[in-house]
Enzyme design. Structure first.
Site, PDB file in Angstrom:
ATOM      1  N   ILE A   1       1.907   1.437  -6.665  1.00 36.04           N
ATOM      2  CA  ILE A   1       1.749   0.500  -7.790  1.00 36.04           C
ATOM      3  C   ILE A   1       2.206   1.120  -9.118  1.00 36.04           C
ATOM      4  O   ILE A   1       2.295   0.414 -10.123  1.00 36.04           O
ATOM      5  CB  ILE A   1       0.304  -0.048  -7.927  1.00 36.04           C
ATOM      6  CG1 ILE A   1      -0.726   1.077  -8.054  1.00 36.04           C
ATOM      7  CG2 ILE A   1      -0.028  -0.989  -6.778  1.00 36.04           C
ATOM      8  CD1 ILE A   1      -2.094   0.590  -8.499  1.00 36.04           C
TER       9      ILE A   1
ATOM     10  N   SER B   1     -11.987   5.295 -15.034  1.00 34.29           N
ATOM     11  CA  SER B   1     -10.642   4.769 -14.761  1.00 34.29           C
ATOM     12  C   SER B   1     -10.718   3.308 -14.326  1.00 34.29           C
ATOM     13  O   SER B   1      -9.861   2.500 -14.693  1.00 34.29           O
ATOM     14  CB  SER B   1      -9.922   5.623 -13.699  1.00 34.29           C
ATOM     15  OG  SER B   1     -10.526   5.479 -12.428  1.00 34.29           O
TER      16      SER B   1
ATOM     17  N   THR C   1     -15.673  -2.361  -9.639  1.00 33.37           N
ATOM     18  CA  THR C   1     -16.929  -1.804  -9.130  1.00 33.37           C
ATOM     19  C   THR C   1     -18.067  -1.982 -10.130  1.00 33.37           C
ATOM     20  O   THR C   1     -17.828  -2.087 -11.340  1.00 33.37           O
ATOM     21  CB  THR C   1     -16.734  -0.295  -8.846  1.00 33.37           C
ATOM     22  OG1 THR C   1     -17.991   0.321  -8.638  1.00 33.37           O
ATOM     23  CG2 THR C   1     -16.068   0.421 -10.012  1.00 33.37           C
ATOM     24  N   ASP C   2     -19.299  -1.952  -9.641  1.00 32.19           N
ATOM     25  CA  ASP C   2     -20.455  -1.996 -10.547  1.00 32.19           C
ATOM     26  C   ASP C   2     -20.636  -0.674 -11.291  1.00 32.19           C
ATOM     27  O   ASP C   2     -21.404  -0.598 -12.255  1.00 32.19           O
ATOM     28  CB  ASP C   2     -21.741  -2.362  -9.784  1.00 32.19           C
ATOM     29  CG  ASP C   2     -22.128  -1.372  -8.686  1.00 32.19           C
ATOM     30  OD1 ASP C   2     -21.335  -0.447  -8.393  1.00 32.19           O
ATOM     31  OD2 ASP C   2     -23.231  -1.520  -8.117  1.00 32.19           O
TER      32      ASP C   2
ATOM     33  N   ASP D   1       0.857  -1.186   0.000  1.00 35.07           N
ATOM     34  CA  ASP D   1       0.000   0.000   0.000  1.00 35.07           C
ATOM     35  C   ASP D   1       0.898   1.242   0.000  1.00 35.07           C
ATOM     36  O   ASP D   1       1.910   1.291   0.690  1.00 35.07           O
ATOM     37  CB  ASP D   1      -0.905   0.000   1.243  1.00 35.07           C
ATOM     38  CG  ASP D   1      -2.100   0.926   1.098  1.00 35.07           C
ATOM     39  OD1 ASP D   1      -3.239   0.422   1.099  1.00 35.07           O
ATOM     40  OD2 ASP D   1      -1.880   2.162   0.990  1.00 35.07           O
TER      41      ASP D   1
ATOM     42  N   TYR E   1     -13.896   8.499 -11.999  1.00 36.57           N
ATOM     43  CA  TYR E   1     -13.586   7.285 -11.215  1.00 36.57           C
ATOM     44  C   TYR E   1     -13.999   6.028 -11.968  1.00 36.57           C
ATOM     45  O   TYR E   1     -13.192   5.119 -12.178  1.00 36.57           O
ATOM     46  CB  TYR E   1     -14.283   7.339  -9.848  1.00 36.57           C
ATOM     47  CG  TYR E   1     -14.333   5.994  -9.139  1.00 36.57           C
ATOM     48  CD1 TYR E   1     -13.157   5.392  -8.691  1.00 36.57           C
ATOM     49  CD2 TYR E   1     -15.542   5.316  -8.939  1.00 36.57           C
ATOM     50  CE1 TYR E   1     -13.191   4.151  -8.055  1.00 36.57           C
ATOM     51  CE2 TYR E   1     -15.577   4.088  -8.300  1.00 36.57           C
ATOM     52  CZ  TYR E   1     -14.407   3.499  -7.859  1.00 36.57           C
ATOM     53  OH  TYR E   1     -14.438   2.279  -7.245  1.00 36.57           O
TER      54      TYR E   1
ATOM     55  N   GLU F   1      -7.580   4.832  -6.344  1.00 38.07           N
ATOM     56  CA  GLU F   1      -8.276   6.024  -5.879  1.00 38.07           C
ATOM     57  C   GLU F   1      -9.755   5.680  -5.999  1.00 38.07           C
ATOM     58  O   GLU F   1     -10.198   5.202  -7.045  1.00 38.07           O
ATOM     59  CB  GLU F   1      -7.921   7.223  -6.757  1.00 38.07           C
ATOM     60  CG  GLU F   1      -6.514   7.749  -6.540  1.00 38.07           C
ATOM     61  CD  GLU F   1      -6.310   8.374  -5.169  1.00 38.07           C
ATOM     62  OE1 GLU F   1      -7.282   8.877  -4.575  1.00 38.07           O
ATOM     63  OE2 GLU F   1      -5.162   8.362  -4.683  1.00 38.07           O
ATOM     64  N   SER F   2     -10.533   5.932  -4.940  1.00 38.12           N
ATOM     65  CA  SER F   2     -11.866   5.323  -4.894  1.00 38.12           C
ATOM     66  C   SER F   2     -13.029   6.292  -4.683  1.00 38.12           C
ATOM     67  O   SER F   2     -14.178   5.849  -4.667  1.00 38.12           O
ATOM     68  CB  SER F   2     -11.901   4.273  -3.778  1.00 38.12           C
ATOM     69  OG  SER F   2     -11.849   4.905  -2.514  1.00 38.12           O
TER      70      SER F   2
HETATM   71  N1  LIG Z   1     -15.908   1.182  -1.633  1.00 34.87           N
HETATM   72  C1  LIG Z   1     -16.773   0.547  -2.425  1.00 34.87           C
HETATM   73  O1  LIG Z   1     -17.977   0.604  -2.177  1.00 34.87           O
HETATM   74  C2  LIG Z   1     -16.288  -0.276  -3.590  1.00 34.87           C
HETATM   75  C3  LIG Z   1     -17.210  -1.029  -4.300  1.00 34.87           C
HETATM   76  C4  LIG Z   1     -16.756  -1.838  -5.339  1.00 34.87           C
HETATM   77  C5  LIG Z   1     -15.409  -1.873  -5.656  1.00 34.87           C
HETATM   78  N2  LIG Z   1     -14.532  -1.106  -4.970  1.00 34.87           N
HETATM   79  C6  LIG Z   1     -13.096  -1.209  -5.335  1.00 34.87           C
HETATM   80  O2  LIG Z   1     -12.435  -1.858  -4.246  1.00 34.87           O
HETATM   81  C7  LIG Z   1     -11.116  -1.357  -4.113  1.00 34.87           C
HETATM   82  C8  LIG Z   1     -10.890  -0.854  -2.701  1.00 34.87           C
HETATM   83  O3  LIG Z   1     -11.834   0.185  -2.424  1.00 34.87           O
HETATM   84  P1  LIG Z   1     -11.835   0.911  -1.005  1.00 34.87           P
HETATM   85  O4  LIG Z   1     -13.179   1.487  -0.821  1.00 34.87           O
HETATM   86  O5  LIG Z   1     -11.281  -0.008   0.016  1.00 34.87           O
HETATM   87  O6  LIG Z   1     -10.778   2.087  -1.278  1.00 34.87           O
HETATM   88  P2  LIG Z   1      -9.969   2.957  -0.241  1.00 34.87           P
HETATM   89  O7  LIG Z   1      -9.837   4.302  -0.870  1.00 34.87           O
HETATM   90  O8  LIG Z   1     -10.522   2.841   1.136  1.00 34.87           O
HETATM   91  O9  LIG Z   1      -8.522   2.264  -0.194  1.00 34.87           O
HETATM   92  C9  LIG Z   1      -7.637   2.291  -1.280  1.00 34.87           C
HETATM   93  C10 LIG Z   1      -6.252   1.901  -0.779  1.00 34.87           C
HETATM   94  O10 LIG Z   1      -5.374   1.892  -1.911  1.00 34.87           O
HETATM   95  C11 LIG Z   1      -4.165   2.555  -1.557  1.00 34.87           C
HETATM   96  N3  LIG Z   1      -3.599   3.163  -2.754  1.00 34.87           N
HETATM   97  C12 LIG Z   1      -4.110   4.214  -3.473  1.00 34.87           C
HETATM   98  N4  LIG Z   1      -3.276   4.527  -4.471  1.00 34.87           N
HETATM   99  C13 LIG Z   1      -2.246   3.650  -4.407  1.00 34.87           C
HETATM  100  C14 LIG Z   1      -1.080   3.458  -5.181  1.00 34.87           C
HETATM  101  N5  LIG Z   1      -0.789   4.256  -6.238  1.00 34.87           N
HETATM  102  N6  LIG Z   1      -0.228   2.453  -4.867  1.00 34.87           N
HETATM  103  C15 LIG Z   1      -0.505   1.650  -3.803  1.00 34.87           C
HETATM  104  N7  LIG Z   1      -1.576   1.802  -3.016  1.00 34.87           N
HETATM  105  C16 LIG Z   1      -2.436   2.790  -3.311  1.00 34.87           C
HETATM  106  C17 LIG Z   1      -4.581   3.609  -0.542  1.00 34.87           C
HETATM  107  O11 LIG Z   1      -3.480   4.013   0.241  1.00 34.87           O
HETATM  108  C18 LIG Z   1      -5.669   2.886   0.243  1.00 34.87           C
HETATM  109  O12 LIG Z   1      -5.129   2.184   1.336  1.00 34.87           O
HETATM  110  C19 LIG Z   1     -10.955  -0.271  -5.182  1.00 34.87           C
HETATM  111  O13 LIG Z   1     -10.300  -0.835  -6.289  1.00 34.87           O
HETATM  112  C20 LIG Z   1     -12.384   0.112  -5.522  1.00 34.87           C
HETATM  113  O14 LIG Z   1     -12.476   0.565  -6.854  1.00 34.87           O
HETATM  114  C21 LIG Z   1     -14.929  -0.309  -3.951  1.00 34.87           C
END
Ligand SMILES: NC(=O)c1ccc[n+]([C@@H]2O[C@H](COP(=O)([O-])OP(=O)(O)OC[C@H]3O[C@@H](n4cnc5c(N)ncnc54)[C@H](O)[C@@H]3O)[C@@H](O)[C@H]2O)c1
Length: 346
Positions: free
Chosen positions: A58, A158, A130-131, A31, A155, A82-83
């Protein structure tokens, strides 16, 4: 089995890390520790001999190569991203860098490692998406795995791009990939800028509870620990090259969801000055706000036997209780840049 989990200090990634350690996997948590990360999310497993943490981006290919060489994972679970949709409206560049280019670098690092080990068939690259890549629904219908992509926000565009890259690496290079597309998550350790924690924390502080537009946007809500369970199942049993939609079959309008949280708080921590729902305030809508998302989870249910363990009411009850009991965790995050401000008004 050793997992390389990216984004394991975030909301969903940390739930995956905690569950994987509890189930006996070895986990390397990679991370970058952006504003959205919190290592307290994985404090409960940090002393486990099966857990390791690496701070790396990453987008840094050399760092990724070093992690693969040092840790020799059997599978990658890629959650780093980025979320936050509102932040993607204000600053789309970081979303393209991390979600698109970062996924490209991770795919290339994983491919080099996999080829270098003579292409083991049981290696997995599990991409978590994500959906929102499917766009916006009207009052009826559901997203299936074959719904055409139609992303509407920086978002979701991407994330859609990253999904396409992962499929291409599977088709072109034979990298053993599997994908999942999940609906809105909620639960413990949810960063305080997202809807459910905003509602709980504003209510507790006696502040207005902001609802975008008329609050009629509908989401399909899934408890984060159910999502983590589904992800490990897909990793173990999912068919190569396939994608699985994960949803809670718990559609609620934002307004209904907020009212449910207010009712839970009324029962658990009653307010002197009337019900918490009195604090609900309607604010200008998010630009391009998708009207409705709904997941058809029949593939994961019928082929892999997965179903969520809680309804949204049960999950929200646990979530509200968790926030009441974990004030130290959320207070420490409220000072981070942008938290508590209206973002993404374009
Ligand atoms: N939150 C939702 O409801 C949801 C739903 C479906 C899918 N997702 C997907 O699930 C995944 C996680 O979502 P989340 O809500 O836990 O996100 P979040 O923002 O809480 O966590 C993202 C994590 O990724 C790390 N990160 C960001 N950029 C980075 C980089 N360049 N290199 C390494 N680490 C990096 C951040 O430090 C953070 O710890 C994402 O890919 C998101 O698209 C989220």
């Amino acid at each position: 089995m050793k997992l390389l989990v990216t984004g394991g200090a975030g909301f969903i990634g940390s739930a995956v890390v905690r569950l994987a350690i509890a189930r006996g996997y070895e986990v390397v948590n990679l991370d970058a520790l952006t504003y959205a990360a919190c290592l307290d999310n994985v404090a409960s497993v940090a002393d486990s001999p099966n857990y390791a943490f690496v701070q790396a981006d990453i987008c840094d290919r050399a760092a990724l190569d070093a992690v693969f060489v040092q840790h020799q994972p059997d599978a990658v679970m890629h959650l780093a991203a980025e979320s936050h949709v509102d932040r993607s409206i204000d600053g789309p560049g970081t979303f393209i860098e991390t979600n698109v280019l970062g996924t490209f670098h991770l795919l290339e690092a994983a491919r080099a490692y996999w080829v270098g080990r003579d292409r083991p068939k049981d290696f997995r690259f599990h991409h978590i998406s994500t959906d929102e890549v499917f766009g916006s629904l009207g009052p009826t219908g559901q997203f299936s795995e074959t719904t055409p992509y139609d992303p509407r926000s920086p978002y979701s565009a991407s994330k859609a791009s990253s999904d396409h890259l992962v499929r291409a690496w599977g088709e072109t290079y034979g990298l053993p990939v599997v994908l999942t597309n999940c609906s809105n998550n909620y639960g413990p350790y949810h960063f305080p800028e997202k809807l459910v924690p905003v509602v709980i924390l504003n209510a507790l502080a006696g502040k207005d509870i902001p609802i975008y537009g008329a609050g009629l946007n509908v989401r399909d809500w899934l408890y984060v620990e159910d999502h983590a369970d589904a992800l490990l199942l897909v990793l173990e049993k999912g068919i190569l090259g396939e994608s699985y939609n994960i949803g809670g079959e718990n559609e609620r309008s934002n307004l209904d969801l907020v009212r449910t949280i207010c009712t839970l708080l009324d029962a658990k921590r009653p307010r002197d000055r009337g019900p918490y729902s009195d604090l609900i305030t309607f604010v200008a809508d998010r630009p391009g706000h998708d009207a409705r998302y709904a997941i058809d989870p029949s593939r994961i249910r019928n082929e892999l036997g997965w179903q969520p363990s809680v309804t949204v009411e049960e999950g929200l009850e646990k979530t509200v209780q968790w926030y009441l009991e974990n004030e130290l965790w959320w207070r420490a995050l409220q000072d981070r840049a942008g938290v508590g401000q209206r973002l993404g008004t374009a």
